[in-house]
Design a protein around this motif. Sequence first.
Motif, PDB file in Angstrom:
ATOM      1  N   THR A  92      48.069  25.444  83.240  1.00  8.51           N
ATOM      2  CA  THR A  92      46.902  25.881  84.000  1.00  8.51           C
ATOM      3  C   THR A  92      46.513  27.284  83.533  1.00  8.51           C
ATOM      4  O   THR A  92      47.115  28.277  83.916  1.00  8.51           O
ATOM      5  N   ASP A  93      45.543  27.305  82.649  1.00 13.17           N
ATOM      6  CA  ASP A  93      45.030  28.532  82.039  1.00 13.17           C
ATOM      7  C   ASP A  93      43.545  28.281  81.810  1.00 13.17           C
ATOM      8  O   ASP A  93      43.183  27.402  81.013  1.00 13.17           O
ATOM      9  N   GLU A  94      42.714  29.017  82.513  1.00  6.98           N
ATOM     10  CA  GLU A  94      41.267  28.766  82.458  1.00  6.98           C
ATOM     11  C   GLU A  94      40.719  28.810  81.035  1.00  6.98           C
ATOM     12  O   GLU A  94      39.828  28.039  80.684  1.00  6.98           O
ATOM     13  N   ALA A  95      41.243  29.696  80.202  1.00 10.03           N
ATOM     14  CA  ALA A  95      40.757  29.794  78.822  1.00 10.03           C
ATOM     15  C   ALA A  95      41.035  28.509  78.052  1.00 10.03           C
ATOM     16  O   ALA A  95      40.182  28.020  77.306  1.00 10.03           O
ATOM     17  N   LYS A  96      42.224  27.935  78.249  1.00 12.61           N
ATOM     18  CA  LYS A  96      42.574  26.690  77.553  1.00 12.61           C
ATOM     19  C   LYS A  96      41.752  25.513  78.091  1.00 12.61           C
ATOM     20  O   LYS A  96      41.280  24.676  77.326  1.00 12.61           O
TER      21      LYS A  96
END
Length: 95
Positions: free
Chosen positions: A35-39
């Motif tokens: 959970t990483d918005e950039a990814k």
Amino acid sequence: MEKDKSEEFYERLKVQLQENTDWPSDYLYKFIVPTDEAKIDSINKIFDNTGAVIESKKSKKGNYTSISVMVHLSGPDAVIEKYLKVSSIEGVISL
């Protein structure tokens, strides 16, 4: 060595897609990503302007996000092209 394995995998996938699907067709991708918005945004951008329907759901603890992408594609080469683009994002698991 790892590159050879992935090339073999995509060659087998291409043959299976050619034999088992009438193209053009809808294709469902499934990914697990930390959970990483950039990814997550990177995955979304890969499918921008394709008419894809993208659904995401966080895991119970919120550490991971599952992403399902349903998109209409012209053939096996288009399927593999998207897999290769997504595989360049660190930590993504393709199901």
